[in-house]
Design a protein around this motif. Sequence first.
Motif, PDB file in Angstrom:
ATOM      1  N   SER A   1       0.847  -1.100   0.071  1.00 30.96           N
ATOM      2  CA  SER A   1       0.085  -0.071  -0.111  1.00 30.96           C
ATOM      3  C   SER A   1       0.894   1.268  -0.013  1.00 30.96           C
ATOM      4  CB  SER A   1      -0.786   0.235   1.170  1.00 30.96           C
ATOM      5  OG  SER A   1      -0.185   0.076   2.318  1.00 30.96           O
ATOM      6  N   ILE A   2       0.152   2.275  -0.190  1.00 31.08           N
ATOM      7  CA  ILE A   2       0.971   3.593  -0.203  1.00 31.08           C
ATOM      8  C   ILE A   2       0.227   4.704   0.564  1.00 31.08           C
ATOM      9  CG2 ILE A   2       2.253   3.512  -2.473  1.00 31.08           C
ATOM     10  CD1 ILE A   2      -0.173   4.963  -3.674  1.00 31.08           C
TER      11      ILE A   2
ATOM     12  N   VAL B   1      -4.608   2.715  -0.733  1.00 26.56           N
ATOM     13  CA  VAL B   1      -4.122   4.112  -0.161  1.00 26.56           C
ATOM     14  C   VAL B   1      -4.608   4.104   1.305  1.00 26.56           C
ATOM     15  CG1 VAL B   1      -3.956   6.698  -0.108  1.00 26.56           C
ATOM     16  CG2 VAL B   1      -4.323   5.171  -2.233  1.00 26.56           C
ATOM     17  N   CYS B   2      -3.599   3.890   2.190  1.00 26.60           N
ATOM     18  CA  CYS B   2      -3.829   3.865   3.658  1.00 26.60           C
ATOM     19  C   CYS B   2      -3.283   5.255   4.378  1.00 26.60           C
ATOM     20  CB  CYS B   2      -3.244   2.664   4.235  1.00 26.60           C
ATOM     21  SG  CYS B   2      -4.028   1.014   3.599  1.00 26.60           S
ATOM     22  N   ASP B   3      -3.957   5.581   5.359  1.00 23.57           N
ATOM     23  CA  ASP B   3      -3.372   6.769   6.146  1.00 23.57           C
ATOM     24  C   ASP B   3      -2.577   6.152   7.195  1.00 23.57           C
ATOM     25  OD1 ASP B   3      -5.097   5.542   8.228  1.00 23.57           O
ATOM     26  OD2 ASP B   3      -6.547   6.929   8.028  1.00 23.57           O
ATOM     27  N   ASP B   4      -2.048   7.206   7.848  1.00 19.44           N
ATOM     28  CA  ASP B   4      -1.134   6.581   8.999  1.00 19.44           C
ATOM     29  C   ASP B   4      -1.896   5.973  10.145  1.00 19.44           C
ATOM     30  OD1 ASP B   4       0.521   8.702   7.840  1.00 19.44           O
ATOM     31  OD2 ASP B   4      -0.169  10.265   9.259  1.00 19.44           O
ATOM     32  N   ALA B   5      -3.001   5.629  10.326  1.00 19.82           N
ATOM     33  CA  ALA B   5      -3.685   4.845  11.170  1.00 19.82           C
ATOM     34  C   ALA B   5      -3.707   3.293  10.528  1.00 19.82           C
ATOM     35  CB  ALA B   5      -4.897   5.270  11.815  1.00 19.82           C
ATOM     36  N   SER B   6      -3.317   3.284   9.200  1.00 21.75           N
ATOM     37  CA  SER B   6      -3.362   2.212   8.428  1.00 21.75           C
ATOM     38  C   SER B   6      -4.938   1.885   7.916  1.00 21.75           C
ATOM     39  CB  SER B   6      -2.871   0.846   9.233  1.00 21.75           C
ATOM     40  OG  SER B   6      -1.750   0.809   9.321  1.00 21.75           O
TER      41      SER B   6
ATOM     42  N   GLU C   1      -5.343  16.019 -12.749  1.00 23.60           N
ATOM     43  CA  GLU C   1      -4.324  15.906 -13.873  1.00 23.60           C
ATOM     44  C   GLU C   1      -3.160  16.684 -13.300  1.00 23.60           C
ATOM     45  OE1 GLU C   1      -6.138  18.267 -16.703  1.00 23.60           O
ATOM     46  OE2 GLU C   1      -7.663  16.998 -17.289  1.00 23.60           O
ATOM     47  N   HIS C   2      -3.086  17.427 -12.214  1.00 25.98           N
ATOM     48  CA  HIS C   2      -1.962  18.327 -11.901  1.00 25.98           C
ATOM     49  C   HIS C   2      -1.321  17.964 -10.360  1.00 25.98           C
ATOM     50  CE1 HIS C   2      -3.321  20.536 -15.307  1.00 25.98           C
ATOM     51  NE2 HIS C   2      -2.285  20.905 -15.530  1.00 25.98           N
ATOM     52  N   SER C   3      -2.351  17.546  -9.653  1.00 26.22           N
ATOM     53  CA  SER C   3      -1.589  17.428  -8.252  1.00 26.22           C
ATOM     54  C   SER C   3      -0.573  16.366  -7.946  1.00 26.22           C
ATOM     55  CB  SER C   3      -2.737  17.067  -7.354  1.00 26.22           C
ATOM     56  OG  SER C   3      -2.117  16.998  -6.025  1.00 26.22           O
ATOM     57  N   TRP C   4       0.351  16.545  -7.249  1.00 25.21           N
ATOM     58  CA  TRP C   4       1.438  15.628  -7.016  1.00 25.21           C
ATOM     59  C   TRP C   4       1.096  14.627  -5.895  1.00 25.21           C
ATOM     60  CZ3 TRP C   4       3.652  14.959  -2.322  1.00 25.21           C
ATOM     61  CH2 TRP C   4       3.417  16.037  -1.241  1.00 25.21           C
ATOM     62  N   ARG C   5       0.149  14.807  -5.244  1.00 24.45           N
ATOM     63  CA  ARG C   5      -0.165  14.105  -3.990  1.00 24.45           C
ATOM     64  C   ARG C   5      -1.268  12.735  -4.370  1.00 24.45           C
ATOM     65  NH1 ARG C   5      -3.723  15.538  -0.946  1.00 24.45           N
ATOM     66  NH2 ARG C   5      -3.039  14.515   1.000  1.00 24.45           N
ATOM     67  N   VAL C   6      -0.852  11.581  -3.986  1.00 20.79           N
ATOM     68  CA  VAL C   6      -1.591  10.511  -4.202  1.00 20.79           C
ATOM     69  C   VAL C   6      -3.140  10.728  -3.805  1.00 20.79           C
ATOM     70  CG1 VAL C   6      -2.166   8.405  -3.728  1.00 20.79           C
ATOM     71  CG2 VAL C   6       0.183   8.714  -4.483  1.00 20.79           C
ATOM     72  N   GLY C   7      -3.356  11.325  -2.705  1.00 20.01           N
ATOM     73  CA  GLY C   7      -4.496  11.704  -2.003  1.00 20.01           C
ATOM     74  C   GLY C   7      -5.419  12.585  -2.747  1.00 20.01           C
ATOM     75  N   ASP C   8      -4.799  13.479  -3.733  1.00 23.15           N
ATOM     76  CA  ASP C   8      -5.797  14.279  -4.491  1.00 23.15           C
ATOM     77  C   ASP C   8      -6.357  13.380  -5.792  1.00 23.15           C
ATOM     78  OD1 ASP C   8      -5.589  16.340  -2.952  1.00 23.15           O
ATOM     79  OD2 ASP C   8      -3.905  17.148  -3.899  1.00 23.15           O
ATOM     80  N   VAL C   9      -5.258  12.367  -6.301  1.00 18.68           N
ATOM     81  CA  VAL C   9      -5.674  11.522  -7.577  1.00 18.68           C
ATOM     82  C   VAL C   9      -6.416  10.447  -7.380  1.00 18.68           C
ATOM     83  CG1 VAL C   9      -4.540  10.717  -9.665  1.00 18.68           C
ATOM     84  CG2 VAL C   9      -3.615  12.627  -8.441  1.00 18.68           C
ATOM     85  N   MET C  10      -6.245   9.832  -6.190  1.00 19.07           N
ATOM     86  CA  MET C  10      -6.826   8.559  -6.170  1.00 19.07           C
ATOM     87  C   MET C  10      -8.414   8.470  -6.102  1.00 19.07           C
ATOM     88  SD  MET C  10      -6.686   8.279  -1.658  1.00 19.07           S
ATOM     89  CE  MET C  10      -7.938   9.353  -0.513  1.00 19.07           C
ATOM     90  N   THR C  11      -8.870   7.455  -6.082  1.00 16.62           N
ATOM     91  CA  THR C  11     -10.412   6.964  -6.533  1.00 16.62           C
ATOM     92  C   THR C  11     -10.794   6.591  -4.822  1.00 16.62           C
ATOM     93  OG1 THR C  11     -10.547   6.161  -8.615  1.00 16.62           O
ATOM     94  CG2 THR C  11     -12.252   5.661  -7.216  1.00 16.62           C
TER      95      THR C  11
END
Length: 212
Positions: free
Chosen positions: A7-8, A31-36, A74-84
Amino acid sequence: MNRTVLSISPEHSVRHAARTMLENRISSLPVCDDASRLVGMLSESDLLSRAELGSAGRSGLSGVGPTPESFIKEHSWRVGDVMTQPAVTVDESVPIGRIAELMAAKNINRIPVMRAEELVGIVCRSDILRVITAATPDGVAVGDEAVRRAVSTRLCCDLGIDVGAIDVTIENGNVTLSGQVQSEAMRTAARVVAETVSGVGGVRNMLRVAAA
């Protein structure tokens, strides 16, 4: 399912995520947050309209400017902005057939498996293929009459066809289907049902399609 899940974080970069998918030959990542906790999925399809692909990948080709949502994707570098999000998930008790249906309906390749809120595994399309190749064939019906009854039963149970609507005859393991069905698809499905009954050597499909 695979119990070792890569995961990321939503704070990882899109470039890092793409590299991780390439290196591990996988089409998507939980995609998992800091609390898994699972917060989304990043898949190859989420990256098909990235600005890095040039003008061919951008949403403004029609002359209409991109929406804020598409610009972010299209432009954000963060996975959190791009993920489904939310991710399509299943409980660990869900049968493999239902998981295959979800994959087909949602056009996805990997589905996280949950135990309550805990991510415990992931099922891929390759896992579905392994189940198919490992499946044990039905027992072989013995004798023409046993095979005929097996075909008739399967036509009724699998397709809902009235046993009186189709005549099933058999000689030396070769089945002939005659009668009338409502569509060409049902005619083909009846042939497939007969072909999948163990002990059937061949199928002669004489079924007629009812006039519309």
